[in-house]
Structures are given as C-alpha cells and as structure tokens.
Design a protein around this motif. Structure first.
Motif, PDB file in Angstrom:
ATOM      1  N   ASN A 266     -20.014  35.142  10.736  1.00 45.12           N
ATOM      2  CA  ASN A 266     -19.629  33.800  11.152  1.00 45.12           C
ATOM      3  C   ASN A 266     -20.257  33.419  12.481  1.00 45.12           C
ATOM      4  OD1 ASN A 266     -17.442  32.283   9.431  1.00 45.12           O
ATOM      5  ND2 ASN A 266     -16.928  34.454   9.288  1.00 45.12           N
ATOM      6  N   TYR A 270     -23.618  31.932  10.425  1.00 45.79           N
ATOM      7  CA  TYR A 270     -23.091  30.601  10.138  1.00 45.79           C
ATOM      8  C   TYR A 270     -22.888  29.762  11.399  1.00 45.79           C
ATOM      9  CZ  TYR A 270     -21.828  33.486   6.110  1.00 45.79           C
ATOM     10  OH  TYR A 270     -21.860  34.375   5.068  1.00 45.79           O
ATOM     11  N   ARG A 272     -20.584  29.787  13.571  1.00 45.48           N
ATOM     12  CA  ARG A 272     -19.189  29.383  13.778  1.00 45.48           C
ATOM     13  C   ARG A 272     -18.578  30.307  14.828  1.00 45.48           C
ATOM     14  NH1 ARG A 272     -15.580  28.766   8.732  1.00 45.48           N
ATOM     15  NH2 ARG A 272     -14.428  27.578  10.299  1.00 45.48           N
TER      16      ARG A 272
END
Length: 308
Positions: A266, A270, A272
């Motif tokens: 993440n 990604y 995030r």
C-alpha cells in the motif's frame, strides 16, 4: 577543611555526571530524530489520506475502519501471520535449546568450544543469500528436493514448492532447517552454563538425571532466556515481511500474505501512505500489547526467586 573537601568532591562528581549526560545527548538526539519522530509521524499521518508529494486530506479513523472491516486481505494476512509466528515460537523455543543442552553436556571444554564455533558460523552468512539458496537450489522445479524425490521414485510428489498454494506456507516455515541458528544456541548455552554446580550436584544426588533433569531443572533455570526469545520471536513474526517479499511476494495468491506485506504494497505500490501508516500503527499496538502481557505473566527465573 572537611566541608571544603566534601564540597570539592561533590563538584567533581557533578562535573563527571554532567559529562556523561552530555555525551548521551548525541545518541539520544539521533534516536529521537530517526526513531521516535517517524513513529509520531506515522501515528499522525494514519489519520490522513495522502501520497508523497501530494496534498493530505484528513479522514479520521477511516483507514483503521477499512483495514479492520473492509479490506478482504486483512484477515487472510492475520491468519497467515499467526501461523508463521506460532511456528517460529515453537521452533525457536525448543530446537536451539535442545542443541545447547547437548553442547553443555559434552565433557571437554575444548569440544564445547568447537561446537559453539560450528553452530555460530551460519550467523556470518547473509540472510538474503540463504533465502535465495533455498528458493533456487532446493525448492525450484529442478532443485535438490525434487531431484531427491525423483531418485527415490516419488515423482508424483515433485512440485514447485513455493509456487503451490498447498505447500508454500510449509516450505517457508522449513527454510533454515534444522533451525539451529547460532544466536539462539548461544543465548540458551549461556543460560545453561550459568546454572550453579550445586544445583546439578543436588539433582544428581536425588537421582534426577537425563530428560527428567532437563525438564524439571534446566528449563526452569533458563526461563529468562526463553522469555527473551519469546519476545523477539513475536516481534519478528508480527512485523516481519522481508523474507516473504524476497521469495514469494505473498503468493501464490494469498498463501503467504501477511499484514507487513499489505503495509509495504500500500505504501510503495499503491501510494496509499496514510493507509500503510494505519496498518503499521495497528501492528505496533498488537506487538506492544503482546509484549506487555508477556512481561507481566511470563516470569523470569530471577523474578520467581524474588517473589519466593
């Protein structure tokens, strides 16, 4: 005259103490900047949705709610993490202890020294190299394990061990077999060597020898070392993901997926970072809670003696 001498001694002692504190300020400052500050930053940023170089948006506890209630990979990773950690605890609290007891039981100090060196040698080998050897030389399609099965006429058992969902987890757990790393063996050896001769002599007089002595006397006397290894193993099992990232990347599918990998992907795949910080905070709280429970209810031998 005595008052002046006492004052001079106090001043000298104060100067020495201040010098020690001044020297400690440098590592304390570095610790604050590179350890404590990132932890505080992670706690604060877990309440935001952001990516590096972009704007931060405050979302409160949404990251935590998503991890605990909405992310379908969370509980798969938690179950895998518990299995890996449980296996590591069972291995590191038994096999190295037995080997250390065997070394202590040797008669000559020369041979004890030789075996300590032999079991310490694997420590100098790079952990990444060990992982690559197991994944490429032992577990691959034409690796040593499959070739051994073919020689024994068991071709039907051959497979890509790290690529098969039914065997990937067991294959990861078996990496490092026979699990007698030098660090654990030396820790237990130090504890067993510290058992007073009077205790061993009293056990011999009472006829307590062999396995009975090991279970009833030796193990209770190394509770402090067992407690240390338990804490370190739990911490490594919960927050560790590097080995899995190198050899399986959490696959095949989610067979070896753990929350540490979830946090890594993440953050760096990604982008995030807020969600990754929330996962890191939850893992921190889990480790902290288990460590507190262990420190409170798993008493060391010194604490048991003090209580008695």
């Amino acid at each position: 005259m005595n008052t002046n001498a006492r004052t001079a001694r106090l001043v000298l002692r104060a100067r020495r103490a201040l010098a020690c504190y001044a020297v400690l300020l440098v590592p304390l400052a570095l610790l604050a900047v590179f350890v404590y500050l990132p932890v505080v930053w992670a706690f604060s940023k877990s309440l935001f949705e952001f990516e590096i170089g972009g704007e931060s948006t405050f979302i409160g506890l949404s990251n935590y709610i998503e991890f605990l209630a909405a992310d379908p990979t969370t509980y798969v990773g938690l179950v895998n993490m518990l299995i890996f950690t449980g296996a590591a605890v069972a291995i590191r609290l038994t096999v190295p202890l037995i080997v250390a007891k065997l070394i202590v039981s040797l008669q000559g100090e020369r041979w004890r020294h030789v075996y300590r060196v032999v079991f310490l040698l694997p420590v100098v080998v790079s952990g990444v190299a060990v992982l690559l050897i197991w994944s490429g030389l032992i577990y691959s399609q034409n690796g040593l394990l499959n070739e051994f099965l073919r020689v024994c006429g068991m071709e039907r058992w051959c497979r890509t061990w790290l690529g098969d969902p039914s065997t990937a987890m067991a294959a990861v757990i078996f990496i490092g077999f026979p699990w007698v790393g030098g660090f654990e063996v030396l820790i237990y050896y130090a504890g067993l060597s510290a058992i007073p001769d009077s205790v061993n002599e009293a056990a011999a007089l009472e006829g307590c020898t062999g396995l009975r002595k090991f279970l009833l006397i030796d193990v209770p006397m190394v509770i402090s070392q067992l407690k240390l290894m338990l804490v370190l193993t739990i911490i490594a099992g919960i927050q560790g993901f590097q080995n899995l990232l190198i050899i399986t990347r959490g696959g095949p599918g989610y067979a070896t997926f753990v929350p540490g990998l979830q946090m890594y992907y993440n953050a760096f795949s990604y982008q995030r970072f807020g969600y990754a910080c929330a996962i890191g905070v939850i893992l921190f709280l889990l480790i902290f809670g288990l460590t507190v429970i262990n420190m409170k209810y798993f008493k060391s031998s010194e604490e048991l003696q003090a209580a008695a």
